[in-house]
Every structure is written in C-alpha cells, then in structure tokens.
Design a protein around this motif. Structure first.
Motif, short mmCIF file in Angstrom:
data_model
loop_
_atom_site.label_atom_id
_atom_site.label_comp_id
_atom_site.label_asym_id
_atom_site.label_seq_id
_atom_site.Cartn_x
_atom_site.Cartn_y
_atom_site.Cartn_z
N MET A 206 12.62 17.93 0.23
CA MET A 206 11.62 17.04 0.55
C MET A 206 11.88 15.76 -0.32
O MET A 206 12.13 16.17 -1.54
CB MET A 206 10.12 17.61 0.47
N ARG A 207 11.60 14.80 0.23
CA ARG A 207 11.66 13.52 -0.71
C ARG A 207 10.40 12.61 -0.76
O ARG A 207 9.77 12.67 0.47
CB ARG A 207 13.00 12.71 -0.47
N THR A 208 10.01 12.18 -1.72
CA THR A 208 8.97 11.36 -1.67
C THR A 208 9.10 9.94 -1.81
O THR A 208 10.06 9.53 -2.43
CB THR A 208 8.05 11.75 -3.04
N LYS A 209 8.65 9.13 -0.93
CA LYS A 209 8.96 7.69 -0.87
C LYS A 209 7.62 7.00 -1.06
O LYS A 209 6.48 7.19 -0.64
CB LYS A 209 9.46 7.43 0.51
N PHE A 210 7.84 5.86 -1.96
CA PHE A 210 6.79 4.89 -2.32
C PHE A 210 6.71 3.64 -1.65
O PHE A 210 7.91 2.96 -1.65
CB PHE A 210 6.27 4.62 -3.56
N THR A 211 5.76 2.96 -0.93
CA THR A 211 5.65 1.71 -0.36
C THR A 211 4.64 0.90 -0.86
O THR A 211 3.78 1.45 -1.12
CB THR A 211 5.53 2.10 1.17
N LEU A 212 5.12 -0.33 -1.13
CA LEU A 212 4.02 -1.28 -1.65
C LEU A 212 3.83 -2.18 -0.51
O LEU A 212 4.38 -2.81 0.49
CB LEU A 212 4.98 -2.23 -2.62
N THR A 213 2.41 -2.35 -0.56
CA THR A 213 1.83 -3.30 0.69
C THR A 213 0.89 -4.13 -0.09
O THR A 213 -0.01 -4.00 -1.10
CB THR A 213 0.65 -2.18 1.53
N CYS A 214 0.81 -5.59 0.25
CA CYS A 214 0.34 -6.60 -0.12
C CYS A 214 -0.88 -6.91 0.48
O CYS A 214 -1.12 -6.38 1.85
CB CYS A 214 1.30 -7.83 -0.15
N ASN A 215 -2.24 -6.93 -0.14
CA ASN A 215 -3.54 -7.00 0.53
C ASN A 215 -3.87 -8.47 0.52
O ASN A 215 -5.11 -9.00 0.57
CB ASN A 215 -4.71 -6.34 -0.37
N LEU A 216 -3.01 -9.56 0.39
CA LEU A 216 -3.22 -10.94 0.41
C LEU A 216 -4.10 -11.38 1.54
O LEU A 216 -4.91 -12.18 1.30
CB LEU A 216 -2.14 -11.64 -0.12
N ASP A 217 -3.50 -11.00 2.73
CA ASP A 217 -4.33 -11.47 3.73
C ASP A 217 -5.88 -11.02 3.90
O ASP A 217 -6.72 -11.93 4.20
CB ASP A 217 -3.62 -10.75 5.16
N LYS A 218 -6.11 -9.80 3.41
CA LYS A 218 -7.34 -9.35 3.31
C LYS A 218 -8.30 -10.14 2.36
O LYS A 218 -9.36 -10.69 2.54
CB LYS A 218 -7.48 -7.77 3.01
N VAL A 219 -7.64 -10.34 0.94
CA VAL A 219 -8.36 -11.14 -0.03
C VAL A 219 -8.80 -12.49 0.53
O VAL A 219 -9.87 -13.03 0.36
CB VAL A 219 -7.51 -11.16 -1.22
N LEU A 220 -7.54 -13.17 1.09
CA LEU A 220 -7.75 -14.49 1.52
C LEU A 220 -9.18 -14.70 2.58
O LEU A 220 -9.85 -15.46 2.46
CB LEU A 220 -6.73 -15.06 2.18
N LYS A 221 -9.20 -13.63 3.46
CA LYS A 221 -10.13 -13.77 4.51
C LYS A 221 -11.49 -13.50 3.89
O LYS A 221 -12.48 -14.08 4.24
CB LYS A 221 -9.79 -12.57 5.44
N GLU A 222 -11.46 -12.78 2.78
CA GLU A 222 -12.62 -12.43 2.21
C GLU A 222 -13.20 -13.60 1.39
O GLU A 222 -14.46 -13.88 1.45
CB GLU A 222 -12.73 -11.20 1.04
#
Length: 78
Positions: A1-17
C-alpha cells in the motif's frame, strides 16, 4: 500500500464567505487573475508555481492563515 497526499485550495469557499470576487482579489492584491482562478477552481495546482509571497499576500488580504486556505487529504492506494 502507498499513501498519497493531495492539496486542495479553499479559496472559492473563502471568497464566497467574504463576498469577494476573484477579480476584486486580483485587483486588490496585484496577483494575476489567471493564477487566482487556478486556485479558485483547484486546477493545475500540481504544475503551478505558487510563491510564498503570493500566498502571504492573499492570506493577509483575506485575514486567514495558510492552513485555512489549503487542506491536505490522505488517500491510500493499493
């Protein structure tokens, strides 16, 4: 098994808030609109150069931390 990490940007959510458009963020911070839209849409983050000064500029303008702007998720591949 291999672990993979993914980066997700929350800018859309922050701008809407905060009721801020990507265009306004670009104009107020001086950052390229194309780069802002890449962050908003989570597109091409693997191939993009995101400078520390740009991230600081965006986070400072929005009054958020880098940890609020990005999430890291973990996936296990078999």
């Amino acid at each position: 098994m291999r672990t993979k990490f993914t980066l997700t940007c929350n800018l859309d959510k922050v701008l809407k808030e905060k009721d801020i458009t990507p265009y306004k963020l670009s104009k107020e911070t001086g950052e390229r609109i194309g780069t802002i839209y890449k962050l908003v849409n989570n597109q091409g983050l693997d191939n993009s150069r995101l400078s520390a000064s740009m991230m600081a500029n965006i986070c400072g303008y929005l009054g958020i931390s880098l940890g609020e702007l990005f999430d890291i998720s973990e996936e296990t591949e078999e």
